[in-house]
Design a protein around this motif. Structure first.
Motif, PDB file in Angstrom:
ATOM      1  N   ARG A   1      49.691  42.926  93.556  1.00  0.00           N
ATOM      2  CA  ARG A   1      49.897  43.889  92.461  1.00  0.00           C
ATOM      3  C   ARG A   1      48.660  43.970  91.567  1.00  0.00           C
ATOM      4  O   ARG A   1      48.757  44.201  90.362  1.00  0.00           O
TER       5      ARG A   1
ATOM      6  N   ARG B   1      54.628  37.258  93.254  1.00  0.00           N
ATOM      7  CA  ARG B   1      54.104  38.278  94.167  1.00  0.00           C
ATOM      8  C   ARG B   1      52.963  39.064  93.533  1.00  0.00           C
ATOM      9  O   ARG B   1      52.621  40.160  93.976  1.00  0.00           O
TER      10      ARG B   1
ATOM     11  N   GLU C   1      68.166  50.198  98.047  1.00  0.00           N
ATOM     12  CA  GLU C   1      67.374  49.038  98.447  1.00  0.00           C
ATOM     13  C   GLU C   1      68.359  47.978  98.932  1.00  0.00           C
ATOM     14  O   GLU C   1      68.887  47.186  98.160  1.00  0.00           O
TER      15      GLU C   1
ATOM     16  N   ASP D   1      59.955  39.322  85.636  1.00  0.00           N
ATOM     17  CA  ASP D   1      60.054  39.735  87.035  1.00  0.00           C
ATOM     18  C   ASP D   1      59.428  41.127  87.149  1.00  0.00           C
ATOM     19  O   ASP D   1      59.991  42.041  87.733  1.00  0.00           O
TER      20      ASP D   1
ATOM     21  N   HIS E   1      55.659  46.099  96.953  1.00  0.00           N
ATOM     22  CA  HIS E   1      55.289  45.208  95.859  1.00  0.00           C
ATOM     23  C   HIS E   1      55.862  43.807  96.031  1.00  0.00           C
ATOM     24  O   HIS E   1      55.531  42.909  95.278  1.00  0.00           O
ATOM     25  N   ASP E   2      56.771  43.635  96.985  1.00  0.00           N
ATOM     26  CA  ASP E   2      57.375  42.320  97.232  1.00  0.00           C
ATOM     27  C   ASP E   2      56.680  41.640  98.412  1.00  0.00           C
ATOM     28  O   ASP E   2      55.794  42.200  99.031  1.00  0.00           O
TER      29      ASP E   2
ATOM     30  N   ARG F   1      65.731  54.845  92.847  1.00  0.00           N
ATOM     31  CA  ARG F   1      65.828  53.748  93.811  1.00  0.00           C
ATOM     32  C   ARG F   1      66.826  52.751  93.248  1.00  0.00           C
ATOM     33  O   ARG F   1      66.661  52.262  92.119  1.00  0.00           O
TER      34      ARG F   1
ATOM     35  N   HIS G   1      71.475  43.626  87.589  1.00  0.00           N
ATOM     36  CA  HIS G   1      71.247  42.622  86.546  1.00  0.00           C
ATOM     37  C   HIS G   1      70.409  43.205  85.424  1.00  0.00           C
ATOM     38  O   HIS G   1      69.765  44.242  85.593  1.00  0.00           O
TER      39      HIS G   1
ATOM     40  N   PHE H   1      69.269  36.645  91.344  1.00  0.00           N
ATOM     41  CA  PHE H   1      67.808  36.515  91.398  1.00  0.00           C
ATOM     42  C   PHE H   1      67.400  35.428  90.402  1.00  0.00           C
ATOM     43  O   PHE H   1      68.032  34.383  90.357  1.00  0.00           O
TER      44      PHE H   1
ATOM     45  N   ASP I   1      68.054  49.419  92.965  1.00  0.00           N
ATOM     46  CA  ASP I   1      67.558  48.073  93.238  1.00  0.00           C
ATOM     47  C   ASP I   1      68.707  47.128  93.598  1.00  0.00           C
ATOM     48  O   ASP I   1      69.777  47.171  92.982  1.00  0.00           O
TER      49      ASP I   1
ATOM     50  N   GLN J   1      67.808  36.587  84.839  1.00  0.00           N
ATOM     51  CA  GLN J   1      68.348  37.917  85.159  1.00  0.00           C
ATOM     52  C   GLN J   1      69.848  37.834  85.436  1.00  0.00           C
ATOM     53  O   GLN J   1      70.279  37.866  86.598  1.00  0.00           O
TER      54      GLN J   1
ATOM     55  N   TYR K   1      61.608  44.179  86.556  1.00  0.00           N
ATOM     56  CA  TYR K   1      62.962  44.218  87.116  1.00  0.00           C
ATOM     57  C   TYR K   1      63.933  43.430  86.233  1.00  0.00           C
ATOM     58  O   TYR K   1      65.089  43.218  86.597  1.00  0.00           O
TER      59      TYR K   1
ATOM     60  N   PHE L   1      66.042  33.991  95.843  1.00  0.00           N
ATOM     61  CA  PHE L   1      64.715  33.500  95.432  1.00  0.00           C
ATOM     62  C   PHE L   1      64.688  31.984  95.627  1.00  0.00           C
ATOM     63  O   PHE L   1      64.654  31.220  94.671  1.00  0.00           O
TER      64      PHE L   1
HETATM   65  C1  NOJ Z   1      64.100  43.810  94.233  1.00  0.00           C
HETATM   66  C2  NOJ Z   1      62.709  44.113  93.756  1.00  0.00           C
HETATM   67  O1  NOJ Z   1      62.015  44.811  94.747  1.00  0.00           O
HETATM   68  C3  NOJ Z   1      62.043  42.797  93.426  1.00  0.00           C
HETATM   69  O2  NOJ Z   1      60.693  43.002  93.069  1.00  0.00           O
HETATM   70  C4  NOJ Z   1      62.799  42.105  92.330  1.00  0.00           C
HETATM   71  O3  NOJ Z   1      62.232  40.840  92.072  1.00  0.00           O
HETATM   72  C5  NOJ Z   1      64.271  41.928  92.734  1.00  0.00           C
HETATM   73  N1  NOJ Z   1      64.839  43.157  93.169  1.00  0.00           N
HETATM   74  C6  NOJ Z   1      65.088  41.416  91.588  1.00  0.00           C
HETATM   75  O4  NOJ Z   1      65.180  42.416  90.606  1.00  0.00           O
END
Ligand code: NOJ
Length: 577
Positions: free
Chosen positions: A397, A393, A248, A65, A313-314, A204, A108, A170, A206, A174, A68, A148
């Motif tokens: 990137r 995604r 976030e 991921d 990035h998402d 940040r 996670h 997610f 997450d 994870q 992440y 997801f």
């Molecule tokens: C949020 C992140 O911005 C994303 O890229 C990631 O896949 C998820 N958290 C899970 O970690």
């Protein structure tokens, strides 16, 4: 106008630049961006004028991921360099006055993390097993949504080693940490101390809404999460100065605002719902979606701040919109099903806006003037494209495009070794679209963005002022004041593809001559009657209404150049006084 800024609230006046070390610049020639490469590009970022860098996860990870999925919180992924290369980068960033924000992925870990490997082998009920969330049946917490949804059908996955299901919000690789176990908190606080101890300025947080699970709830935004955040904040405040926590939380404004606590949780939180509404307002040519969501957004005390973004990035997430709005966004911005992922759109800014320069300028003009701190996604300052044929995604990137050289100047490696192909299509390809080319063109998007960033940073009011919307007599025009301590700024934007005119009731500023901030142009004096303005398609103005009733000192009537090349601005010493 900018004065000396209190260091402890640096995030209020910041312009944040989000980047992935892997995608930025490859200093070692192995096809993957690294800290050596990023350090070499710090001068570029300083010239762009941004004041803080947000780095996507760069820790050891199987990269399923994009980092992440952390397997070690205390080191650097070997592909990106070493801890000492990170430290050198941090020193060099600080030397240039750039703050550095890194990722704290709390919710996670990777399933490859030693803690999970230990947990799955440990006996049920043991302290080790208890680091994660286990169940004998996958029917617990049934009200929690699957995030997801293109990849996972449940938040539970069976682990044949543990002979139990583990919980994950997610990807199934994870597993979620168990925040009911105090040892988890202790482990994470060590990671906080480690990175902040090295000098990192902000974290940040997450996926922060999902830390706890409680039966009968959506398992989001639970009171336990807020209690945890207060503890984290106390911990940070007791040990470090001037650090920032950024939530976030992809939530509606009221729920996202809860992550500020009463000033005792996060300093900043992303404002997710404003983002899709900027795009729909632009397509509908109607200011309503923007005004409507900001009217639902609670005003914040001085120490707190929203983080605003257009792209990241998402995927462009459409979770915080109504079903009708989502259908509309898909129809107008993602007709190609390949552009869709989960509940969102995996495209960069320029392709989303059909590479329309004026639309790109306008939407940035809004991003940089609405209440909050703007976050710029790497590559969007030059209008980079995407590649929707890459999985997940990854299409947003791809490597940064520096020049027309091999691999867009990103890496000296063979093209086949790159972590992802450089964009080479006929519109957004690196051969024509790159930093070096845009540095040479005074009117390039890059030079325009530099001016916008500089103009924003000259005025504290953008980061600190309150906001008041004006009732314009034309819904295609969005108008708002930013009221600051020593300046009032009026922002007026034409959301339409056609020329527009508007009359604004500005009587309370009668006698003042507005100065357009980006170009330094003096406009007609405001009278007691309606103030008329006209715009070309997608035109916008930022006016300083000055409190001293005189044009601000930085305004130079001799200089009326709309786009200035790198390193110059209306207040540059090199320009005629
Ligand atoms: C949020 C992140 O911005 C994303 O890229 C990631 O896949 C998820 N958290 C899970 O970690």
């Amino acid at each position: 106008m900018s004065t000396d800024k209190p260091a402890e609230r640096w995030y209020k006046d910041a312009v944040i630049y989000e980047l992935h070390v892997r995608a930025f610049h490859d200093g070692k020639g192995d096809g993957v961006g690294d800290f050596v490469g990023l350090t070499r590009k710090l001068d570029y970022l300083q010239d762009l004028g941004v004041s803080a860098l947000w780095l996507l996860p760069f820790y050891p990870s199987p990269l399923r991921d994009d980092g992440y999925d952390i397997s070690d919180y205390f080191d650097v992924h070997p592909s990106y360099g070493t801890l000492s290369e990170f430290k050198r980068f941090l020193r060099e960033a600080h030397r240039r006055g750039l703050k550095v924000i890194t990722e704290l992925v709390l919710n996670h870990t990777s399933d490859q993390h030693a803690l999970f490997q230990r947990a799955r082998r440990a006996p049920p009920g043991s302290r080790e097993r208890d680091f994660y969330v286990w169940s004998d049946s996958p029917s617990k917490y049934a009200e929690a949504r699957v995030i997801f949804k293109d990849f996972e059908s449940s938040n539970w996955t069976w682990d044949p080693v543990a002979k139990a299901y583990y919980w994950h919000r997610f990807y199934s690789h994870q597993p979620d940490l168990n925040f009911d176990n105090p040892a988890v908190l202790r482990h994470l606080l060590k990671a906080v101390d480690f990175w902040l101890g090295l000098g990192v300025d902000g974290l940040r947080l997450d996926a922060i809404p999902y830390l706890f699970e409680r039966e009968g709830s959506s398992c989001e935004n639970l009171p336990e999460t807020h209690a945890f955040l207060k503890e984290l904040r106390r911990h940070v405040d007791a040990r470090f100065k001037d650090r920032m926590l950024l939530a976030e939380a992809n939530q509606w404004p009221e729920d996202a605002a809860a992550y500020f606590g009463s000033g005792d949780e996060c300093h900043m939180a992303f404002h997710f719902p404003i983002m899709p509404r900027l795009f729909s307002a632009l397509h509908m040519e109607d200011c309503f979606p923007i005004v409507d969501i900001l009217k639902q957004t609670p005003a914040l005390p001085d120490a707190l701040q929203w983080a605003l973004f257009l792209r990241n990035h998402d995927e462009l997430t459409l979770e915080m919109v109504t079903d009708e709005e989502r259908d509309y966004m898909y129809r107008v911005y993602a007709m190609d099903p390949r552009a869709r992922i989960n509940l969102g759109i995996r495209r960069r800014l320029a392709p989303l806006l059909g590479n329309h320069r004026r639309k790109i300028e306008l939407i940035n003009g809004l991003l940089f003037s609405l209440p909050g701190t703007p976050v710029l996604y790497y590559g969007d300052e030059i209008g980079m494209g995407d590649n929707i044929y890459l999985g997940d995604r990854n299409g947003v990137r791809t490597p940064m495009q520096w020049s027309a050289d091999r691999n867009g100047g990103f890496s000296q490696a063979d093209a086949a070794r790159l972590y992802a192909p450089v964009n080479a299509d006929s519109v957004y390809g690196y051969q024509g679209l790159n930093v070096e080319a845009q540095e040479q063109q005074p009117c390039s998007l890059l030079n325009w963005m530099r001016q916008l960033v500089a103009a924003r940073r000259r005025h504290d009011t953008f980061g600190r002022g309150s906001t008041e919307f004006l009732d314009a007599d034309n819904r295609r025009v969005l108008a708002y004041f930013r009221h600051g301590a020593d300046d009032d700024i009026l922002v007026v934007a034409n959301l339409s593809q056609k020329a527009q005119a508007v009359e604004l009731a500005l009587g309370r500023y009668a006698g003042i001559q507005p100065v357009e901030i980006v170009g330094g142009t003096l406009f007609p004096r405001i009278g007691v009657g309606p103030y008329a303005l006209s715009f070309g398609p997608y035109g916008f103005y930022w006016f300083s209404l000055g409190c001293g009733r005189r044009p601000p000192a930085w305004r130079n009537p001799e200089v009326q150049v709309p786009f200035l090349p790198k390193g110059t601005s209306p207040e540059s010493p090199g320009l005629p006084a």
